[in-house]
Design a protein around this motif. Structure first.
Motif, PDB file in Angstrom:
ATOM      1  N   VAL A 113      18.991  31.131  59.846  1.00 46.33           N
ATOM      2  CA  VAL A 113      19.360  30.770  61.549  1.00 46.33           C
ATOM      3  C   VAL A 113      20.468  29.834  61.429  1.00 46.33           C
ATOM      4  N   VAL A 114      21.017  29.599  60.287  1.00 44.34           N
ATOM      5  CA  VAL A 114      22.472  28.985  60.664  1.00 44.34           C
ATOM      6  C   VAL A 114      23.346  30.286  60.641  1.00 44.34           C
ATOM      7  N   MET A 115      23.383  31.639  60.542  1.00 43.30           N
ATOM      8  CA  MET A 115      24.238  33.027  60.602  1.00 43.30           C
ATOM      9  C   MET A 115      24.274  33.287  61.962  1.00 43.30           C
ATOM     10  N   VAL A 116      22.891  32.787  62.283  1.00 42.92           N
ATOM     11  CA  VAL A 116      22.051  33.556  63.626  1.00 42.92           C
ATOM     12  C   VAL A 116      23.436  32.387  64.613  1.00 42.92           C
ATOM     13  N   VAL A 128      32.365  25.114  72.665  1.00 36.69           N
ATOM     14  CA  VAL A 128      32.164  23.935  71.163  1.00 36.69           C
ATOM     15  C   VAL A 128      33.699  24.342  70.517  1.00 36.69           C
ATOM     16  N   SER A 129      33.924  23.325  69.644  1.00 33.30           N
ATOM     17  CA  SER A 129      35.424  23.435  69.555  1.00 33.30           C
ATOM     18  C   SER A 129      34.917  23.734  67.880  1.00 33.30           C
ATOM     19  N   TRP A 130      36.800  25.147  67.451  1.00 29.36           N
ATOM     20  CA  TRP A 130      36.451  25.126  66.252  1.00 29.36           C
ATOM     21  C   TRP A 130      36.139  24.043  64.613  1.00 29.36           C
ATOM     22  N   GLU A 131      36.085  23.145  65.557  1.00 26.08           N
ATOM     23  CA  GLU A 131      35.524  21.843  63.688  1.00 26.08           C
ATOM     24  C   GLU A 131      34.136  22.628  63.572  1.00 26.08           C
ATOM     25  N   LEU A 132      33.107  22.618  65.119  1.00 23.49           N
ATOM     26  CA  LEU A 132      32.234  22.495  64.801  1.00 23.49           C
ATOM     27  C   LEU A 132      31.486  23.893  63.857  1.00 23.49           C
ATOM     28  N   LEU A 133      32.288  25.229  64.439  1.00 22.47           N
ATOM     29  CA  LEU A 133      32.318  26.741  63.775  1.00 22.47           C
ATOM     30  C   LEU A 133      32.611  26.441  62.344  1.00 22.47           C
ATOM     31  N   GLU A 134      33.287  25.984  62.456  1.00 21.33           N
ATOM     32  CA  GLU A 134      33.962  25.598  60.335  1.00 21.33           C
ATOM     33  C   GLU A 134      32.904  24.787  59.439  1.00 21.33           C
ATOM     34  N   ARG A 135      32.331  23.585  60.670  1.00 19.21           N
ATOM     35  CA  ARG A 135      31.347  22.597  59.714  1.00 19.21           C
ATOM     36  C   ARG A 135      29.937  23.607  59.577  1.00 19.21           C
ATOM     37  N   LEU A 136      29.178  25.122  60.650  1.00 18.95           N
ATOM     38  CA  LEU A 136      28.402  25.727  60.226  1.00 18.95           C
ATOM     39  C   LEU A 136      28.504  26.713  58.958  1.00 18.95           C
ATOM     40  N   VAL A 137      29.946  26.946  58.680  1.00 18.09           N
ATOM     41  CA  VAL A 137      30.471  27.537  57.284  1.00 18.09           C
ATOM     42  C   VAL A 137      30.079  27.314  56.210  1.00 18.09           C
ATOM     43  N   LEU A 145      21.266  23.581  53.428  1.00 14.37           N
ATOM     44  CA  LEU A 145      20.598  24.431  54.623  1.00 14.37           C
ATOM     45  C   LEU A 145      19.704  23.379  54.877  1.00 14.37           C
ATOM     46  N   PRO A 146      19.401  23.140  56.249  1.00 19.08           N
ATOM     47  CA  PRO A 146      18.661  22.183  56.963  1.00 19.08           C
ATOM     48  C   PRO A 146      17.675  22.861  56.886  1.00 19.08           C
ATOM     49  N   VAL A 147      15.854  21.957  56.619  1.00 18.99           N
ATOM     50  CA  VAL A 147      14.422  21.278  56.613  1.00 18.99           C
ATOM     51  C   VAL A 147      14.124  21.549  57.901  1.00 18.99           C
ATOM     52  N   ILE A 148      13.160  23.114  58.395  1.00 23.52           N
ATOM     53  CA  ILE A 148      12.856  23.407  59.317  1.00 23.52           C
ATOM     54  C   ILE A 148      11.816  23.513  59.558  1.00 23.52           C
ATOM     55  N   PRO A 162      12.953  23.324  66.488  1.00 23.01           N
ATOM     56  CA  PRO A 162      13.791  23.438  64.960  1.00 23.01           C
ATOM     57  C   PRO A 162      14.910  23.607  65.227  1.00 23.01           C
ATOM     58  N   LEU A 163      15.667  23.835  66.165  1.00 24.56           N
ATOM     59  CA  LEU A 163      16.989  23.867  66.047  1.00 24.56           C
ATOM     60  C   LEU A 163      17.837  22.388  66.111  1.00 24.56           C
ATOM     61  N   SER A 164      16.828  21.638  66.643  1.00 29.62           N
ATOM     62  CA  SER A 164      17.394  19.981  66.785  1.00 29.62           C
ATOM     63  C   SER A 164      17.732  19.667  64.629  1.00 29.62           C
ATOM     64  N   TYR A 165      16.302  20.435  63.986  1.00 25.94           N
ATOM     65  CA  TYR A 165      17.098  20.190  62.383  1.00 25.94           C
ATOM     66  C   TYR A 165      18.200  20.099  62.035  1.00 25.94           C
ATOM     67  N   LEU A 166      19.235  20.987  62.757  1.00 21.06           N
ATOM     68  CA  LEU A 166      20.261  21.827  62.299  1.00 21.06           C
ATOM     69  C   LEU A 166      21.444  21.254  62.471  1.00 21.06           C
ATOM     70  N   ALA A 167      21.182  20.051  64.044  1.00 21.41           N
ATOM     71  CA  ALA A 167      22.052  19.438  64.400  1.00 21.41           C
ATOM     72  C   ALA A 167      22.238  18.458  63.628  1.00 21.41           C
ATOM     73  N   ALA A 168      20.602  17.707  63.637  1.00 21.94           N
ATOM     74  CA  ALA A 168      20.788  16.742  62.927  1.00 21.94           C
ATOM     75  C   ALA A 168      20.841  16.597  61.033  1.00 21.94           C
ATOM     76  N   VAL A 169      21.070  17.815  60.985  1.00 19.09           N
ATOM     77  CA  VAL A 169      21.987  17.157  59.834  1.00 19.09           C
ATOM     78  C   VAL A 169      23.405  17.671  59.783  1.00 19.09           C
ATOM     79  N   LEU A 170      23.983  18.232  60.911  1.00 13.11           N
ATOM     80  CA  LEU A 170      25.341  18.164  60.657  1.00 13.11           C
ATOM     81  C   LEU A 170      26.109  17.556  60.829  1.00 13.11           C
ATOM     82  N   CYS A 171      25.034  16.278  61.465  1.00 13.13           N
ATOM     83  CA  CYS A 171      25.509  15.066  61.825  1.00 13.13           C
ATOM     84  C   CYS A 171      24.992  13.833  60.651  1.00 13.13           C
TER      85      CYS A 171
END
Length: 522
Positions: A113-116, A128-137, A145-148, A162-171
């Motif tokens: 999911v993160v990769m896609v 989006v910013s470059w910084e966001l891409l760096e955080r995903l990497v 990995l986010p628990v989804i 389900p993707l809200s769990y990815l956003a929340a983890v980044l934060c």
């Protein structure tokens, strides 16, 4: 995109992301930790990403109104958000969507999911910013990995919940998987010296308003299906031999008369496995039952659909699928519906029907193998017990019942999910794809079919060995003999009755890992 090996010879290769198209196999290599990920350092790529973010900020400064940045979401788009609280808006987006239920995705699925999502944002249309891409990497490289939760998406506006769990983890919120352990994100970030990310304008939407979950699950389903088609072919060849069947049903000239390419490929593989000689003027044994004679026609549906499914899934994978999208060159914000997962839903709905037919095919082959009326001289239920012990032993009787149950459940789950659109969110989302439900259904069907395949694999090895010991039996072709020998390193023959659960679970695991190299990938 390019693959380079940036560590030692034994380190995983590194996939350099620059917005170029990726294949299903490349994404799954990352999901399975066989490949690392990095952002390309090419200046043009970085500028493409940064330009979208700058344009968004410029538009915000000049006009002051952007959907999802200065307004509420969805049906609430007419509601302006006061300037003094704009920074809180992305947090509210992932917070109120934090209502997922059901089982959680596996670590491999979460990684996919993160990769896609990362691949989509690298297209450069999401603002989006470059910084966001760096955080995903960083999440992928650190394997944090986010628990989804699986449930809660209708597949448009994408996989919001389900993707809200990815956003929340980044934060820095909710939970992550680390080394197989489920832990609080804030704890893990603190241990690794990472501060919580502050989402910039539209980044909450860019993360959540897309098809990443359904696509990630669909890529896994595609790979499992491709392998099951090949395994079903090998199991069919073994069944034909064990049943003393007619190898001439797969004649090359016969299949030129109905030239579906995948169907012909399956027939060619069966000829190769069975070492079928030239077809005689008239076969001594005319016609076998459909579950062997028509196997190329059943497996061939999958083989012929795979290229089409791949095209749809790889197009979705390599697309920008959030809303709105940013056209920097044209100087405009484009509002649309690319978050709609109709193509993924169609692939998954058709795939699960074709795959369930593989279970039905294999189950019918097993039914012949265990029944003395149809097995042409094999012991009842393929029992390996001695004559003196035969009254006590029942061989594969219960295994065939189990395979029938798993087949029935797989067939029951083939109802297409995409036709069950429900109007949601105050009728703003009044036509939705159900793509994520379709993908989850497909994965469940695949698990059931793999169980049927494991049961048939266990039984047909026994049947092949019993056939080869009968007077007048043809020699077991070399390729099939090597395959059976490998299987015997994994599970022992069934002589006296024994509980076969552990054997079957082991075989299911081997199938999931694609343990056997079957034919080639052409």
């Amino acid at each position: 995109m390019s693959l380079t090996n940036t560590r030692t010879d034994t380190a995983p290769a590194c996939l350099q992301l620059d917005g170029s198209p990726l294949s299903i196999e490349q994404v799954l290599a990352v999901a399975q930790r066989r490949c690392r990920v990095a952002l390309s350092l090419e200046p043009a790529f970085r500028e493409r990403i940064s330009a979208g973010n700058r344009f968004l900020e410029q538009l915000l400064a000049e006009e002051g109104v952007i959907y999802g940045v200065t307004t509420g979401y969805g049906d609430s788009c007419t509601r302006a958000v006061p300037a003094e609280v704009l920074g809180e808006l992305p947090q509210h987006l992932y917070t109120f969507h934090g209502c997922g239920l059901g089982r959680v995705l596996s670590a491999e699925a979460s990684r996919a999911v993160v990769m896609v999502r990362l691949v989509s944002l690298c297209q450069g249309y999401s603002g989006v910013s470059w910084e966001l891409l760096e955080r995903l990497v960083w999440l992928l490289e650190q394997d944090v990995l986010p628990v989804i939760p699986e449930e809660g998406s209708v597949g448009a506006s994408g996989d919001l919940t389900p993707l809200s769990y990815l956003a929340a983890v980044l934060c820095g919120e909710r939970e992550v998987w680390v080394a197989g352990e489920r832990r609080a994100t804030a704890e893990v970030f603190a241990e690794r010296g990472l501060t919580a990310y502050q989402l910039k304008p539209k980044e909450g939407l860019a993360l959540m308003n897309g098809t990443a979950v359904m696509t990630a699950l669909a890529l896994q389903a595609f790979a499992r299906t491709e392998y099951l088609a090949r395994l079903s072919t090998r199991l069919t060849a073994l069944s034909v031999y064990a049943l003393d069947g007619n190898p001439y049903h797969f004649d090359e000239t016969l299949f030129r008369a109905k030239p579906h390419p995948g169907q012909a490929q399956v027939a060619a593989r069966l000829r190769e496995d069975l070492h079928a000689p030239a077809t005689p003027r008239n076969s001594p044994r005319l016609q076998d039952r459909y579950s062997t004679r028509c196997a190329p026609h059943v497996i061939g549906v999958v083989a012929d659909a795979l290229p089409f499914w791949r095209q749809l899934l790889e197009t979705e994978l390599n697309s920008a699928n959030d809303n709105p999208l940013i056209d920097v060159e044209g100087g405009k914000v484009m509002h649309g519906g690319h978050f709609y997962g109709g193509h993924v839903a169609f692939v998954m709905d058709s795939l699960k029907q074709a795959v369930a037919n593989l279970a039905d095919l294999l189950d019918r082959q097993l039914a012949q193998l265990v029944d003395t009326r149809f097995s042409h001289g094999l012991p009842a239920n393929l029992s390996g017990a001695s004559a003196a012990r035969a009254p006590l032993n029942h061989g594969y009787k219960a295994v065939q019942i189990g395979a029938s149950a798993w087949t029935a459940e797989a067939l029951k789950l083939t109802m297409p999910a995409s036709v069950f659109s429900r109007s949601t969110e105050c009728h703003n989302q009044d036509k939705v794809s159900m793509g994520t439900i379709a993908a989850r259904d497909a994965l469940r069907v695949l698990t059931l079919v793999e169980q049927v395949a494991a049961a048939v694999l266990h039984a047909v090895c026994q049947g092949v060995e019993q056939r080869s010991q009968l007077a007048g039996a043809a020699p077991l072709p070399v390729q099939l003999a090597a395959f059976v020998a490998d299987c015997r390193e994994q599970v022992a023959p069934l002589c006296e009755d024994r509980a076969l659960e552990s054997d079957l679970r082991h075989l299911c695991g081997l199938i999931l890992q694609r343990h056997w190299s079957l034919y080639d990938a052409r």
